[in-house]
Scaffold this motif. Structure first.
Motif, PDB file in Angstrom:
ATOM      1  N   ALA A  22      35.691  -5.346 -10.022  1.00 14.41           N
ATOM      2  CA  ALA A  22      34.579  -5.732 -10.011  1.00 14.41           C
ATOM      3  C   ALA A  22      33.841  -6.105 -10.449  1.00 14.41           C
ATOM      4  O   ALA A  22      32.654  -7.127 -10.731  1.00 14.41           O
ATOM      5  CB  ALA A  22      33.693  -4.598  -8.608  1.00 14.41           C
ATOM      6  N   LEU A  23      33.750  -4.766 -11.803  1.00 15.34           N
ATOM      7  CA  LEU A  23      32.890  -5.122 -12.675  1.00 15.34           C
ATOM      8  C   LEU A  23      33.862  -6.331 -13.871  1.00 15.34           C
ATOM      9  O   LEU A  23      33.403  -6.069 -15.141  1.00 15.34           O
ATOM     10  CB  LEU A  23      33.467  -3.946 -13.643  1.00 15.34           C
ATOM     11  N   HIS A  28      27.644  -7.472 -11.230  1.00 12.92           N
ATOM     12  CA  HIS A  28      28.084  -6.189 -11.356  1.00 12.92           C
ATOM     13  C   HIS A  28      28.153  -5.504 -12.644  1.00 12.92           C
ATOM     14  O   HIS A  28      28.003  -4.318 -12.401  1.00 12.92           O
ATOM     15  CB  HIS A  28      29.424  -6.139 -10.164  1.00 12.92           C
ATOM     16  N   GLN A  31      25.142  -5.189 -12.707  1.00 12.24           N
ATOM     17  CA  GLN A  31      24.254  -2.979 -12.497  1.00 12.24           C
ATOM     18  C   GLN A  31      24.390  -2.391 -12.898  1.00 12.24           C
ATOM     19  O   GLN A  31      23.535  -1.588 -13.096  1.00 12.24           O
ATOM     20  CB  GLN A  31      24.971  -3.462 -10.890  1.00 12.24           C
ATOM     21  N   LEU A  88      28.566   0.163  -5.090  1.00 10.78           N
ATOM     22  CA  LEU A  88      27.627  -0.396  -6.008  1.00 10.78           C
ATOM     23  C   LEU A  88      26.403  -1.137  -6.026  1.00 10.78           C
ATOM     24  O   LEU A  88      25.054  -1.265  -6.585  1.00 10.78           O
ATOM     25  CB  LEU A  88      28.722  -2.636  -6.576  1.00 10.78           C
ATOM     26  N   SER A  89      25.960  -0.055  -4.295  1.00  8.76           N
ATOM     27  CA  SER A  89      25.168  -1.059  -3.465  1.00  8.76           C
ATOM     28  C   SER A  89      24.024   0.904  -3.404  1.00  8.76           C
ATOM     29  O   SER A  89      22.785  -0.009  -3.385  1.00  8.76           O
ATOM     30  CB  SER A  89      24.949  -0.796  -2.352  1.00  8.76           C
ATOM     31  N   PRO A  92      24.885   2.224  -8.550  1.00  3.81           N
ATOM     32  CA  PRO A  92      25.936   1.281  -9.720  1.00  3.81           C
ATOM     33  C   PRO A  92      26.572   2.457 -10.964  1.00  3.81           C
ATOM     34  O   PRO A  92      27.965   1.511 -12.155  1.00  3.81           O
ATOM     35  CB  PRO A  92      25.646   0.424  -9.707  1.00  3.81           C
TER      36      PRO A  92
END
Length: 106
Positions: A22-23, A28, A31, A88-89, A92
């Motif tokens: 994800a990163l 992301h 974030q 993440l939502s 994060p």
């Protein structure tokens, strides 16, 4: 007892692998920290993420036969992906320890 530890290790490896994957995405990354990741950082994150997922598959295979291990692994993938999405939502910055070694491109 050993099987439980192997499954815990598989879950942690899957969770960390999904976090790294994800990163590796710009949205992301932004974030979690400022700036954009360097191209090298993206390649390293993708490699680490894929390797962690492979290690989790091997750990699952060490616990059970192939058909059950693959089912458990797919369920771990889904649970980890959902957990990372929720983090993440919600908060994060909790994923920042996964990239403490990385620096933004600028």
């Amino acid at each position: 007892m050993l099987n439980g530890l192997l499954l815990l290790g598989a879950f942690l490896a899957t969770f960390v692998g999904m976090g790294w994957l994800a990163l590796a995405m710009n949205a992301h990354w932004k974030q979690v920290c400022k700036g954009l990741p360097s191209a090298t950082t993206v390649i390293v994150l993708r490699s680490l993420g894929g390797s962690a997922l492979f290690v989790s598959l091997l750990l699952c295979m060490g616990v059970d036969h192939a058909s059950m291990a693959s089912l458990v692994w797919v369920m771990l993938l889904a649970a980890s992906a959902m957990s990372i999405a929720f983090i993440l939502s919600w908060r994060p910055r909790l994923l920042a320890p996964l990239i403490v070694w990385a620096t933004p491109a600028s």
